[in-house]
Design a protein around this motif. Structure first.
Motif, PDB file in Angstrom:
ATOM      1  N   ALA A 200       0.828  -1.207   0.000  1.00 36.03           N
ATOM      2  CA  ALA A 200       0.000   0.000   0.000  1.00 36.03           C
ATOM      3  C   ALA A 200       0.862   1.257   0.000  1.00 36.03           C
ATOM      4  O   ALA A 200       0.526   2.245  -0.676  1.00 36.03           O
ATOM      5  N   GLY A 201       1.967   1.246   0.732  1.00 32.50           N
ATOM      6  CA  GLY A 201       2.850   2.408   0.748  1.00 32.50           C
ATOM      7  C   GLY A 201       3.438   2.699  -0.616  1.00 32.50           C
ATOM      8  O   GLY A 201       3.450   3.849  -1.079  1.00 32.50           O
ATOM      9  N   ILE A 202       3.927   1.653  -1.295  1.00 35.22           N
ATOM     10  CA  ILE A 202       4.512   1.840  -2.626  1.00 35.22           C
ATOM     11  C   ILE A 202       3.447   2.303  -3.618  1.00 35.22           C
ATOM     12  O   ILE A 202       3.663   3.251  -4.387  1.00 35.22           O
ATOM     13  N   ALA A 203       2.271   1.668  -3.600  1.00 39.86           N
ATOM     14  CA  ALA A 203       1.202   2.019  -4.545  1.00 39.86           C
ATOM     15  C   ALA A 203       0.706   3.444  -4.318  1.00 39.86           C
ATOM     16  O   ALA A 203       0.496   4.209  -5.279  1.00 39.86           O
ATOM     17  N   LEU A 204       0.526   3.812  -3.067  1.00 34.77           N
ATOM     18  CA  LEU A 204       0.063   5.165  -2.754  1.00 34.77           C
ATOM     19  C   LEU A 204       1.073   6.206  -3.216  1.00 34.77           C
ATOM     20  O   LEU A 204       0.713   7.228  -3.819  1.00 34.77           O
ATOM     21  N   GLY A 205       2.350   5.949  -2.934  1.00 38.73           N
ATOM     22  CA  GLY A 205       3.380   6.895  -3.336  1.00 38.73           C
ATOM     23  C   GLY A 205       3.446   7.085  -4.836  1.00 38.73           C
ATOM     24  O   GLY A 205       3.499   8.212  -5.345  1.00 38.73           O
ATOM     25  N   VAL A 206       3.416   5.990  -5.575  1.00 40.45           N
ATOM     26  CA  VAL A 206       3.473   6.057  -7.038  1.00 40.45           C
ATOM     27  C   VAL A 206       2.271   6.812  -7.590  1.00 40.45           C
ATOM     28  O   VAL A 206       2.402   7.676  -8.470  1.00 40.45           O
ATOM     29  N   ALA A 207       1.082   6.507  -7.077  1.00 36.83           N
ATOM     30  CA  ALA A 207      -0.134   7.157  -7.575  1.00 36.83           C
ATOM     31  C   ALA A 207      -0.121   8.660  -7.304  1.00 36.83           C
ATOM     32  O   ALA A 207      -0.434   9.463  -8.198  1.00 36.83           O
ATOM     33  N   CYS A 208       0.254   9.063  -6.097  1.00 39.89           N
ATOM     34  CA  CYS A 208       0.244  10.490  -5.751  1.00 39.89           C
ATOM     35  C   CYS A 208       1.339  11.255  -6.499  1.00 39.89           C
ATOM     36  O   CYS A 208       1.108  12.377  -6.972  1.00 39.89           O
ATOM     37  N   GLY A 209       2.523  10.674  -6.607  1.00 38.48           N
ATOM     38  CA  GLY A 209       3.601  11.338  -7.330  1.00 38.48           C
ATOM     39  C   GLY A 209       3.267  11.533  -8.794  1.00 38.48           C
ATOM     40  O   GLY A 209       3.480  12.613  -9.366  1.00 38.48           O
ATOM     41  N   ALA A 210       2.720  10.492  -9.423  1.00 38.53           N
ATOM     42  CA  ALA A 210       2.345  10.594 -10.840  1.00 38.53           C
ATOM     43  C   ALA A 210       1.216  11.596 -11.040  1.00 38.53           C
ATOM     44  O   ALA A 210       1.211  12.370 -12.007  1.00 38.53           O
ATOM     45  N   ALA A 211       0.245  11.614 -10.122  1.00 39.97           N
ATOM     46  CA  ALA A 211      -0.874  12.547 -10.241  1.00 39.97           C
ATOM     47  C   ALA A 211      -0.400  13.996 -10.156  1.00 39.97           C
ATOM     48  O   ALA A 211      -0.839  14.857 -10.934  1.00 39.97           O
ATOM     49  N   LEU A 212       0.506  14.290  -9.217  1.00 41.32           N
ATOM     50  CA  LEU A 212       1.022  15.659  -9.101  1.00 41.32           C
ATOM     51  C   LEU A 212       1.823  16.057 -10.337  1.00 41.32           C
ATOM     52  O   LEU A 212       1.747  17.200 -10.795  1.00 41.32           O
ATOM     53  N   ALA A 213       2.563  15.121 -10.895  1.00 44.55           N
ATOM     54  CA  ALA A 213       3.335  15.404 -12.111  1.00 44.55           C
ATOM     55  C   ALA A 213       2.408  15.783 -13.264  1.00 44.55           C
ATOM     56  O   ALA A 213       2.663  16.758 -13.992  1.00 44.55           O
ATOM     57  N   HIS A 214       1.338  15.035 -13.445  1.00 49.86           N
ATOM     58  CA  HIS A 214       0.378  15.333 -14.519  1.00 49.86           C
ATOM     59  C   HIS A 214      -0.300  16.674 -14.282  1.00 49.86           C
ATOM     60  O   HIS A 214      -0.466  17.472 -15.220  1.00 49.86           O
ATOM     61  N   LEU A 215      -0.690  16.947 -13.036  1.00 52.18           N
ATOM     62  CA  LEU A 215      -1.357  18.208 -12.726  1.00 52.18           C
ATOM     63  C   LEU A 215      -0.428  19.396 -12.965  1.00 52.18           C
ATOM     64  O   LEU A 215      -0.818  20.399 -13.582  1.00 52.18           O
ATOM     65  N   GLY A 216       0.817  19.293 -12.476  1.00 54.73           N
ATOM     66  CA  GLY A 216       1.775  20.365 -12.685  1.00 54.73           C
ATOM     67  C   GLY A 216       2.076  20.602 -14.150  1.00 54.73           C
ATOM     68  O   GLY A 216       2.204  21.748 -14.601  1.00 54.73           O
TER      69      GLY A 216
END
Length: 432
Positions: A200-216
């Motif tokens: 869950a830690g790895i999946a959450l981190g990957v999802a949030c990091g990728a989402a912020l990259a797309h938004l930025g």
């Protein structure tokens, strides 16, 4: 010490380090040794101007070390080379999970059979000192996102992951001491603290990091243009990811590291395939033209790049303060042979053996295996795990014993690794 004296000490040390940075870079020791020496000087070892009691101040020290590790993990993650590949990440993954587990087992056996600690306390001690440190190991870590050095990458990536992979063993030790529910035959520990919390830690981190990259990326590429506060975005990503991790019982250290990795990797993919101009320029180090670097920064603005410098400054400041506090905890009689033998066993036996076991079957050169086996720096992460355990009800007698052991291990790591890193790394680069 009064507040005024603390401001004077920290401010004076910052001024001295800032004014003599060029000279300090030529010294054969790291800055951490200087901070430790000052802490020992003003602490109870010499002048006794102040004494920091980690048992009484465990709540404060837990927060300080937690913040320092999170900032360092984020900085390490955004400096990971692009792209991520199994071949490149295989060695650090093995080190972070296999070698770290072997180290916990070896230290626990040493503490149980030779130091006569209870089994739970022995496993907890192994989990505290097993992970390598992302805060104090800056001299052997990736210097910038364009750094392609294999040894630096391996050590940085390992430190980024094993601060999270050690957490299940912390919980196992607490469980055996009756301070955490591990279930019948350890089933709950295996399912929740190992499998769920890690995945869950790895999946959450990957999802949030990728989402912020797309938004930025979308906001920056609007026709009208859109300014972003990268420093706030980086801190916000750390806070959100770590907060959600705690709420869902996932390992937050793993989540923050992988969020930073995913942020940078996704930003680079959105900007175009392959290493960008900025990476190629930074890989040249001082030979890169400052004007070209500035132009590359302007044309390839990313959250990961924009927030990195700020995070590294916070990282350095936290290193200074926390190592000063370490120096302020030690008395002359803090040095027992029990603690010294534990540190020597960890540095000379457990770490090298665990690295050799973890890297069996890989194509890692023997020189890199040897240096990796030596540069297992212990530091702020170990202090955080210790304070975490104390805050979860660790009995005072065991707490005092583990504080004593951990502080000596960290202090000797600063001394041994801090005096050997520059000579060994220079020799490594000269013979390649």
């Amino acid at each position: 010490m009064t507040n005024a004296q603390w401001f004077l000490l920290v401010g004076g040390l910052l001024l001295a380090m800032g004014l003599t940075s060029s000279t300090l870079k030529r010294l054969p020791v790291t800055s951490a040794i200087i901070y430790l020496a000052v802490g020992l000087l003003v602490g109870p070892t010499v002048l006794n101007l102040f004494h920091f009691n980690p048992l009484k101040e465990s709540a404060l020290l837990e927060v300080l070390t937690e913040a320092a590790v999170l900032i360092s993990l984020y900085a390490a993650g955004v400096k990971m080379p692009v792209p991520v590949s199994i071949a490149r990440w295989r060695a650090p993954i093995l080190l972070a999970f296999v070698s770290m587990t072997v180290t916990v087992g070896m230290v626990a056996a040493f503490a149980y059979f030779l130091l006569e600690l209870p089994l739970g306390a022995a496993i907890l001690l192994g989990a505290i000192v097993a992970p390598t440190d992302p805060v104090l190991a800056t001299d052997v870590q990736i210097r910038h996102p364009g750094d392609r050095d294999r040894l630096r990458f391996t050590l940085t990536c390992e430190a980024g992951m094993n601060d999270g992979s050690a957490f299940p063993f912390v919980m196992l030790g607490l469980g055996l001491l009756g301070l955490h529910e591990i279930g019948d035959f350890g089933l709950r520990w295996a399912m929740v603290d190992v499998l769920w919390a890690t995945a869950a830690g790895i999946a959450l981190g990957v999802a949030c990091g990728a989402a912020l990259a797309h938004l930025g990326y979308r906001l920056r590429n609007k026709a009208s243009g859109h300014d972003l506060m990268d420093d706030f975005l980086g801190l916000g990503l750390i806070g959100v990811v770590y907060g959600v991790s705690v709420m869902i019982s996932a390992w937050g250290f793993l989540a923050v590291f992988f969020a930073a990795v995913a942020l940078r990797q996704t930003e680079r993919k959105l900007a175009g395939a392959g290493p960008d101009v900025l990476d190629r320029l930074q890989s040249n180090g001082e030979q890169a033209d400052p004007g070209a670097l500035q132009q590359a920064h302007a044309s390839a603005a990313t959250v990961s790049e924009g927030s990195l410098v700020f995070k590294e400054h916070i990282e350095r400041l936290s290193e200074l303060v926390l190592i000063l506090l370490i120096g302020g905890t030690l008395f002359i009689d803090s040095w027992s042979w029990r603690a010294i033998w534990l540190a020597l066993f960890l540095f000379m036996v457990a770490r090298p053996v665990s690295v050799l076991i973890g890297l069996v079957g890989t194509r890692t050169p023997w020189t890199i295996r040897g240096l990796t086996g030596w540069f297992g720096v212990r530091g702020i992460g170990s202090l955080y795990y210790l304070m975490y355990a104390i805050q979860h009800g660790l009995p005072e007698k065991i707490a005092l014993e583990l504080i004593h052991m951990t502080l000596i291990v960290v202090t000797l790591s600063i001394v041994f690794h801090g005096t050997s890193v520059k000579p060994l790394m220079e020799r490594f680069w000269s013979v390649r």
